[in-house]
Scaffold this active site. Structure first.
Site, mmCIF file in Angstrom:
data_model
loop_
_atom_site.group_PDB
_atom_site.id
_atom_site.type_symbol
_atom_site.label_atom_id
_atom_site.label_comp_id
_atom_site.label_asym_id
_atom_site.label_seq_id
_atom_site.Cartn_x
_atom_site.Cartn_y
_atom_site.Cartn_z
ATOM 1 N N CYS A 86 -0.503 -3.562 14.875
ATOM 2 C CA CYS A 86 -0.323 -3.219 13.458
ATOM 3 C C CYS A 86 -0.849 -4.322 12.545
ATOM 4 O O CYS A 86 -0.474 -5.485 12.673
ATOM 5 C CB CYS A 86 1.164 -2.984 13.217
ATOM 6 S SG CYS A 86 1.593 -2.786 11.485
ATOM 7 N N SER A 119 10.788 6.157 9.041
ATOM 8 C CA SER A 119 10.180 5.769 10.313
ATOM 9 C C SER A 119 10.637 4.358 10.662
ATOM 10 O O SER A 119 10.556 3.455 9.839
ATOM 11 C CB SER A 119 8.656 5.811 10.174
ATOM 12 O OG SER A 119 8.038 5.288 11.328
ATOM 13 N N CYS A 175 -1.640 1.495 8.520
ATOM 14 C CA CYS A 175 -0.724 0.591 7.853
ATOM 15 C C CYS A 175 -1.252 -0.835 7.646
ATOM 16 O O CYS A 175 -1.614 -1.510 8.590
ATOM 17 C CB CYS A 175 0.487 0.621 8.777
ATOM 18 S SG CYS A 175 1.752 -0.543 8.597
ATOM 19 N N ASN A 227 -5.721 3.158 15.756
ATOM 20 C CA ASN A 227 -6.719 2.947 14.727
ATOM 21 C C ASN A 227 -7.050 1.443 14.703
ATOM 22 O O ASN A 227 -6.204 0.641 14.342
ATOM 23 C CB ASN A 227 -6.091 3.382 13.392
ATOM 24 C CG ASN A 227 -7.125 3.593 12.325
ATOM 25 O OD1 ASN A 227 -8.286 3.870 12.602
ATOM 26 N ND2 ASN A 227 -6.708 3.456 11.086
ATOM 27 N N CYS A 238 4.402 -6.279 15.479
ATOM 28 C CA CYS A 238 3.868 -5.382 16.514
ATOM 29 C C CYS A 238 2.376 -5.693 16.687
ATOM 30 O O CYS A 238 1.668 -5.888 15.696
ATOM 31 C CB CYS A 238 4.048 -3.927 16.119
ATOM 32 S SG CYS A 238 5.772 -3.475 15.884
ATOM 33 N N GLU A 283 0.814 -1.218 0.000
ATOM 34 C CA GLU A 283 0.000 0.000 0.000
ATOM 35 C C GLU A 283 0.849 1.270 0.000
ATOM 36 O O GLU A 283 1.960 1.266 0.484
ATOM 37 C CB GLU A 283 -0.832 0.065 1.286
ATOM 38 C CG GLU A 283 -1.787 -1.066 1.453
ATOM 39 C CD GLU A 283 -2.464 -1.007 2.819
ATOM 40 O OE1 GLU A 283 -3.085 -1.999 3.187
ATOM 41 O OE2 GLU A 283 -2.355 0.027 3.507
ATOM 42 N N CYS A 294 5.632 -7.428 7.057
ATOM 43 C CA CYS A 294 6.667 -7.003 8.001
ATOM 44 C C CYS A 294 6.926 -8.153 8.963
ATOM 45 O O CYS A 294 5.982 -8.776 9.443
ATOM 46 C CB CYS A 294 6.224 -5.764 8.771
ATOM 47 S SG CYS A 294 7.488 -5.189 9.936
ATOM 48 N N CYS A 319 3.225 8.348 1.531
ATOM 49 C CA CYS A 319 3.699 7.352 2.486
ATOM 50 C C CYS A 319 3.873 6.055 1.703
ATOM 51 O O CYS A 319 2.923 5.578 1.090
ATOM 52 C CB CYS A 319 2.645 7.226 3.581
ATOM 53 S SG CYS A 319 2.962 5.888 4.719
ATOM 54 N N SER A 363 9.337 4.880 16.251
ATOM 55 C CA SER A 363 8.072 4.418 16.820
ATOM 56 C C SER A 363 8.363 3.864 18.212
ATOM 57 O O SER A 363 8.897 2.769 18.347
ATOM 58 C CB SER A 363 7.467 3.334 15.916
ATOM 59 O OG SER A 363 7.204 3.886 14.651
ATOM 60 N N LEU A 364 8.025 4.635 19.218
ATOM 61 C CA LEU A 364 8.394 4.266 20.590
ATOM 62 C C LEU A 364 7.265 3.487 21.272
ATOM 63 O O LEU A 364 7.448 2.374 21.726
ATOM 64 C CB LEU A 364 8.739 5.533 21.381
ATOM 65 C CG LEU A 364 9.494 5.294 22.679
ATOM 66 C CD1 LEU A 364 10.934 4.912 22.407
ATOM 67 C CD2 LEU A 364 9.447 6.536 23.569
ATOM 68 N N HIS A 365 6.124 4.109 21.402
ATOM 69 C CA HIS A 365 4.890 3.492 21.906
ATOM 70 C C HIS A 365 4.896 3.059 23.367
ATOM 71 O O HIS A 365 3.837 2.710 23.900
ATOM 72 C CB HIS A 365 4.464 2.292 21.044
ATOM 73 C CG HIS A 365 4.402 2.600 19.583
ATOM 74 N ND1 HIS A 365 3.809 3.730 19.081
ATOM 75 C CD2 HIS A 365 4.875 1.925 18.502
ATOM 76 C CE1 HIS A 365 3.912 3.742 17.763
ATOM 77 N NE2 HIS A 365 4.557 2.672 17.387
ATOM 78 N N GLY A 404 5.957 -2.436 6.343
ATOM 79 C CA GLY A 404 7.333 -2.904 6.435
ATOM 80 C C GLY A 404 8.233 -2.045 7.296
ATOM 81 O O GLY A 404 7.888 -0.919 7.669
ATOM 82 N N GLU A 405 9.379 -2.598 7.634
ATOM 83 C CA GLU A 405 10.369 -1.896 8.442
ATOM 84 C C GLU A 405 11.517 -1.452 7.524
ATOM 85 O O GLU A 405 12.322 -2.277 7.080
ATOM 86 C CB GLU A 405 10.870 -2.825 9.563
ATOM 87 C CG GLU A 405 12.073 -2.321 10.322
ATOM 88 C CD GLU A 405 11.983 -0.875 10.799
ATOM 89 O OE1 GLU A 405 11.011 -0.504 11.474
ATOM 90 O OE2 GLU A 405 12.912 -0.097 10.476
#
Ligand code: SAH
Ligand code: SF4
Length: 372
Positions: free
Chosen positions: A144, A216, A363, A315, A141, A117, A137, A130, A239-241, A184-185
């Site tokens: 995600c 990111s 994502c 989301n 996570c 995407e 990935c 984006c 991306s800490l979270h 993806g990372e």
């Protein structure tokens, strides 16, 4: 042959040329070529003057012309060589959603059937694309959709650039910013991502400034350190979270491999090397990581770094991660309370209300939906 592009795909191409059918032994993956590789190919393989490489790059990266037959200022012989020996592979669009706020989400299919995407965000006076860097990935996570769906393979530089260029072509004008924040990372596909950034940045190619490029990452420490030394000064978003290892590992298994102490060291290194402020992404999930106390803990962890925080209300993805109850977006009051703590800490932040909520902008969600 002097060059070692390593990009010969061994494809047998059937090309109709008038009444004659030609078979080419190999095809260069045109969008994956760096400027140096274009020069090498043009001068040393095709025996053409150097300026021809510039002209080809102009057609692709400035004019978004992907059909070499339309590259009218090239000699006929060169157009034929291009057609015979290179392939400008733009992604095949298999889905598109347009949201009420103007955000567009594209679903592409690669030649081997992978679905990835991209999102195009249209702000008042600038646009941001984006893009995805991997098909799926591997990092799983829990919040995600991409991470929950698994990993297929890395995308090539050409597949990454193809998403961006095709969106520019559709839009009919240049896009101002690119964020490597799709599926993806990026720092697990470092070579292809960095190559695509060099192409975007090169004055003879897309000529996009490093300040308009954001990578990111979920916190791949060696990749962050390499980015700090990278010749294109791109922006970094982490991306800490969660501000402690126990909670972060629960949400992001990658934290076991690169715990917070190492991650924060790498962020400090990046800041020192580049002088650039690091952005922190913090997806707020109700009852999981939205306690204002965690904001204070984050303040202590990142002390002196001067980060900018993107607070992203979770989301919902429609999947329940194994061993957890359903994840939910916090109420407005909880979001406010978390942000009040950031204000108290003098941490700059914005609440990123994801655009295109009505088109499943998080994502990996469109790919998931269209599979069902
Ligand atoms: N792998 C990279 C880049 C892609 S993910 C990374 O993790 O940074 C891009 C961002 O989307 C990350 O900050 C991620 O935490 C966020 N994200 C993923 N799923 C989400 C969801 N369901 N709700 C809100 N943000 C989400
Ligand atoms: Fe991968 Fe980023 Fe999704 Fe985590 S948030 S699974 S790192 S794409």
């Amino acid at each position: 042959m002097s060059m070692e592009l390593g990009l010969e795909l061994g494809l047998e191409l059937e090309l109709e040329e008038g009444s004659k059918t030609e078979t080419a032994a190999k095809a260069y993956d045109a969008l994956s070529l760096s400027y140096g590789e274009w020069l090498d190919l043009t001068v040393n393989v095709w025996k053409e003057p150097r300026f021809r490489a510039d002209q080809i790059c102009q057609w692709i990266y400035a004019k978004k012309v992907f059909d070499c037959r339309a590259m009218t200022n090239l000699s006929k012989t060169l157009r034929e060589k291009l057609l015979r020996e290179s392939l400008i592979r733009v992604p095949l669009q298999v889905g598109e959603r347009k949201s009420r706020d103007g955000t567009r989400k594209y679903l592409w299919q690669t030649e081997d059937g992978q679905r990835v995407e991209s999102v195009l965000l249209d702000h008042a006076n600038h646009t941001t694309a984006c893009v995805s860097t991997q098909a799926g990935c591997p990092l799983s996570c829990v919040f995600c959709a991409t991470g929950q769906a698994g990993y297929a393979r890395d995308l090539t530089a050409g597949e990454i650039l193809g998403q961006f260029l095709t969106m520019e072509q559709r839009l009919g004008r240049d896009i101002n910013n690119i964020v490597f924040m799709g599926m993806g990372e990026p720092l697990l596909n470092e070579a292809h991502v960095l190559k695509s950034i060099r192409v975007l940045n090169h004055a003879k190619m897309r000529n996009l400034g490093g300040r308009h490029i954001t990578v990111s990452t979920s916190g791949i420490v060696p990749g962050i350190r390499n980015l700090a030394d990278f010749e294109v000064p791109v922006r970094l978003s982490v991306s800490l979270h969660a501000p402690n290892d126990a909670l972060r590992t629960k949400l992001m298994p990658v934290n076991k491999r690169y715990p917070l102490s190492e991650l924060v060291d790498a962020m400090r290194h990046y800041k020192k090397r580049t002088g650039e402020r690091v952005t922190v992404e913090y997806t707020l999930i109700e009852g999981v990581n939205d306690d204002p106390q965690l904001a204070f803990e984050m303040g202590a962890l990142l002390d002196g770094l001067g980060v900018y925080v993107n607070v992203i209300p979770y989301n919902p993805t429609g999947t329940v991660p194994s061993g957890m109850t359903e994840l939910r977006r916090p109420s407005e009051a909880r979001i406010k309370a978390f942000c009040a703590a950031l204000t108290e800490l003098s941490i700059e932040f914005e609440i990123r209300r994801e655009k295109g909520k009505d088109i499943l902008a998080a994502c990996g969600q469109l790919a998931g939906e269209l599979k069902r």
